[in-house]
Design a protein around this motif. Sequence first.
Motif, PDB file in Angstrom:
ATOM      1  N   GLN A   1       0.748  -1.398   0.077  1.00 14.43           N
ATOM      2  CA  GLN A   1      -0.082   0.109   0.111  1.00 14.43           C
ATOM      3  C   GLN A   1       0.772   1.107  -0.005  1.00 14.43           C
ATOM      4  OE1 GLN A   1      -2.689  -0.442   3.465  1.00 14.43           O
ATOM      5  NE2 GLN A   1      -4.122  -1.600   2.238  1.00 14.43           N
ATOM      6  N   ASN A   2       1.888   1.335   0.917  1.00 16.09           N
ATOM      7  CA  ASN A   2       2.815   2.308   0.802  1.00 16.09           C
ATOM      8  C   ASN A   2       3.475   2.668  -0.745  1.00 16.09           C
ATOM      9  OD1 ASN A   2       2.317   2.805   3.292  1.00 16.09           O
ATOM     10  ND2 ASN A   2       4.246   1.817   4.264  1.00 16.09           N
ATOM     11  N   ALA A   3       3.777   1.332  -1.207  1.00 15.18           N
ATOM     12  CA  ALA A   3       4.408   1.576  -2.514  1.00 15.18           C
ATOM     13  C   ALA A   3       3.426   2.118  -3.421  1.00 15.18           C
ATOM     14  CB  ALA A   3       4.842   0.419  -3.135  1.00 15.18           C
ATOM     15  N   ALA A   4       2.224   1.683  -3.340  1.00 17.24           N
ATOM     16  CA  ALA A   4       1.106   2.252  -4.299  1.00 17.24           C
ATOM     17  C   ALA A   4       1.056   3.740  -4.174  1.00 17.24           C
ATOM     18  CB  ALA A   4      -0.126   1.521  -4.107  1.00 17.24           C
TER      19      ALA A   4
ATOM     20  N   LEU B   1      -5.035  -7.545  -7.522  1.00 12.93           N
ATOM     21  CA  LEU B   1      -6.294  -7.044  -7.950  1.00 12.93           C
ATOM     22  C   LEU B   1      -6.734  -5.864  -7.314  1.00 12.93           C
ATOM     23  CD1 LEU B   1      -7.926 -10.604  -7.230  1.00 12.93           C
ATOM     24  CD2 LEU B   1      -7.578  -9.454  -9.428  1.00 12.93           C
ATOM     25  N   ALA B   2      -6.122  -5.410  -6.245  1.00 15.93           N
ATOM     26  CA  ALA B   2      -6.425  -4.319  -5.587  1.00 15.93           C
ATOM     27  C   ALA B   2      -5.544  -3.098  -5.554  1.00 15.93           C
ATOM     28  CB  ALA B   2      -6.572  -4.618  -3.881  1.00 15.93           C
ATOM     29  N   LEU B   3      -4.353  -3.189  -5.997  1.00 14.85           N
ATOM     30  CA  LEU B   3      -3.490  -2.432  -6.293  1.00 14.85           C
ATOM     31  C   LEU B   3      -2.799  -2.212  -7.418  1.00 14.85           C
ATOM     32  CD1 LEU B   3      -1.240  -3.029  -2.955  1.00 14.85           C
ATOM     33  CD2 LEU B   3      -3.120  -1.238  -3.193  1.00 14.85           C
ATOM     34  N   PRO B   4      -2.679  -1.097  -8.081  1.00 17.15           N
ATOM     35  CA  PRO B   4      -1.907  -0.771  -9.465  1.00 17.15           C
ATOM     36  C   PRO B   4      -0.650  -0.830  -9.204  1.00 17.15           C
ATOM     37  CG  PRO B   4      -2.810   1.273  -8.607  1.00 17.15           C
ATOM     38  CD  PRO B   4      -3.178   0.403  -7.591  1.00 17.15           C
ATOM     39  N   CYS B   5       0.145  -1.895  -9.242  1.00 20.85           N
ATOM     40  CA  CYS B   5       1.438  -2.029  -9.467  1.00 20.85           C
ATOM     41  C   CYS B   5       2.230  -3.397  -9.763  1.00 20.85           C
ATOM     42  CB  CYS B   5       2.169  -1.707  -7.721  1.00 20.85           C
ATOM     43  SG  CYS B   5       1.676  -3.099  -6.615  1.00 20.85           S
ATOM     44  N   SER B   6       3.046  -3.418 -10.164  1.00 22.61           N
ATOM     45  CA  SER B   6       3.748  -4.693 -10.598  1.00 22.61           C
ATOM     46  C   SER B   6       4.476  -5.309  -9.580  1.00 22.61           C
ATOM     47  CB  SER B   6       4.919  -4.699 -11.858  1.00 22.61           C
ATOM     48  OG  SER B   6       5.706  -3.765 -11.398  1.00 22.61           O
TER      49      SER B   6
END
Length: 234
Positions: free
Chosen positions: A37-40, A213-218
């Motif tokens: 979450q912090n990364a996103a 599914l919840a966060l836009p990241c790789s």
Amino acid sequence: MLAAWADSPTRFREDANTEEDLLLGGYADRWLVELAQNAADAAQRAGEPGRLLVRLVRGGSGSADGPADGPAGPVELWVANTGAPLDADGVAALASLRASTKRDSAAVGRFGVGFAAVLGVTGEPRIASSTGGVAFSATRTAAEVAALPGPAADELRRRDGRPPVLRLCWPLGPGEPAPPTGYQTEVRLPVGVGTDPGELLAGARAAAADLLLALPCSWRSRSRGTWRTAARTM
């Protein structure tokens, strides 16, 4: 903070209880969720795609780009992310338990308390960023509190020497490597005694699909020289 603890043992007790309650309340098993979450949020603030790199390294490897499996030494879990680097407000949020610098309505994370999840892995977390870094330490904090005059040291002994960890921080040591190429910040967690590092990484891999599914990241993880990658774009 040390002056506040020396003046008020109640303050020291409250800080220790708050941290303990977070772990007992379920944060101990949420280290990957909270760091993701912090990364996103960091990626959102920088206006760029988010990437998360999770790997196991030897504590003495000396290089963030070094091998995951090396000579004998303490194993550490390193989690790197892209996006906005750590700043002074971010450090203040990490060290205040309740406060957060996240104000954007689209941010995933809401409270600075989320970082307390790393205490389920270690009592000695470090954060290296392109702007510098900080280290938290149960050992160093306990030593500082034990040297205080007054009842705070008595309260520490009552707690078997376990202080609140995320209240005092120190600069990173001079030998601490920078985050890996292409990443702005890396959280480094020496794995505590009794915790299987391989299980931590395996659990992170298992949770990656749901996180995507919840966060836009790789997502990228490394174990025994093999890379595994998954991605979801915004």
